[in-house]
Design an enzyme around this catalytic site. Structure first.
Site: not given
Ligand code: AMP
Length: 190
Positions: A90, A129
């Site tokens: 990310r 969602r």
């Molecule tokens: P997601 O389910 O991928 O939308 O992730 C939900 C939340 O988890 C994000 O908004 C971040 O706070 C955290 N997160 C997930 N993947 C990452 C990553 N690669 N780097 C930093 N934070 C992450």
């Protein structure tokens, strides 16, 4: 070995398309969001740290994410068919760390597949969602922050992967099966 980064804004369909790819190609899956939510559910130290960031719509610090990623990756063994990276990298720092982590194992990322979805549609999907899943970060205020974080910190990865020569753009709005077919066309070439 087909290591694939499935890329896109929150709500772009990465999770849905990952599930279909796993079924079709027998790939493994790392969703860093799922890993973190699991840690929160289990009440671990990592989970407690992660929750502070997630509920504010912010990213967890890179160092922490890179360690988690390497240990999940190694859990698949040495000669797996490939891993779908969903929600990672990310940031540019994470992309560089991923490249290095894979290189030390003699592996690489074969493709970065970008699911491109217009902003209004992302908002609509994420609010829906949130109503269905109860995910604490799928509320309007946090969604806006996550989209800001996406544009500021994550979207620059599109150019980064273009420079690596492995970026593919997919129109992520429309029929689920058409989107999946477009993704498969990329994967079949790997
Ligand atoms: P997601 O389910 O991928 O939308 O992730 C939900 C939340 O988890 C994000 O908004 C971040 O706070 C955290 N997160 C997930 N993947 C990452 C990553 N690669 N780097 C930093 N934070 C992450």
């Amino acid at each position: 070995m087909r290591n694939i980064v499935i890329f896109g804004a929150p709500g772009s369909g990465k999770g849905t398309q990952s599930d279909k790819l796993i079924d079709k190609y027998g790939l493994n899956h790392i969703s860093t969001g799922d890993v973190l939510r699991n840690e929160i559910k289990n009440g671990t130290e990592l989970g407690k740290t992660a929750k502070n960031y997630i509920d504010k719509g912010q990213l967890i610090p890179d160092e922490l994410m890179v360690d988690i990623l390497a240990s999940v990756y190694d859990s698949f063994g040495k000669d797996h068919k490939g891993v779908i990276f969903d929600g990672f990298p990310r940031t540019i720092a994470q992309a560089e760390a991923l490249k290095k982590m894979l290189a030390t194992r003699g592996h690489n990322v074969a493709a970065m597949i970008e699911l491109d979805v217009p902003e209004e549609e992302l908002m609509k999907r994420l609010i829906l969602r949130g109503q269905q899943s109860g995910r604490s970060d799928d509320n309007e205020e946090t969604i806006k922050k996550r989209l800001d974080v996406y544009h500021g910190q994550t979207a620059p990865l599109i150019d980064w992967y273009k420079r690596e020569g492995i970026h593919s753009h997919i129109q992520g709005l429309g029929e689920l099966d058409r989107i999946f077919a477009d993704i498969c066309a990329v994967v079949d070439r790997l």
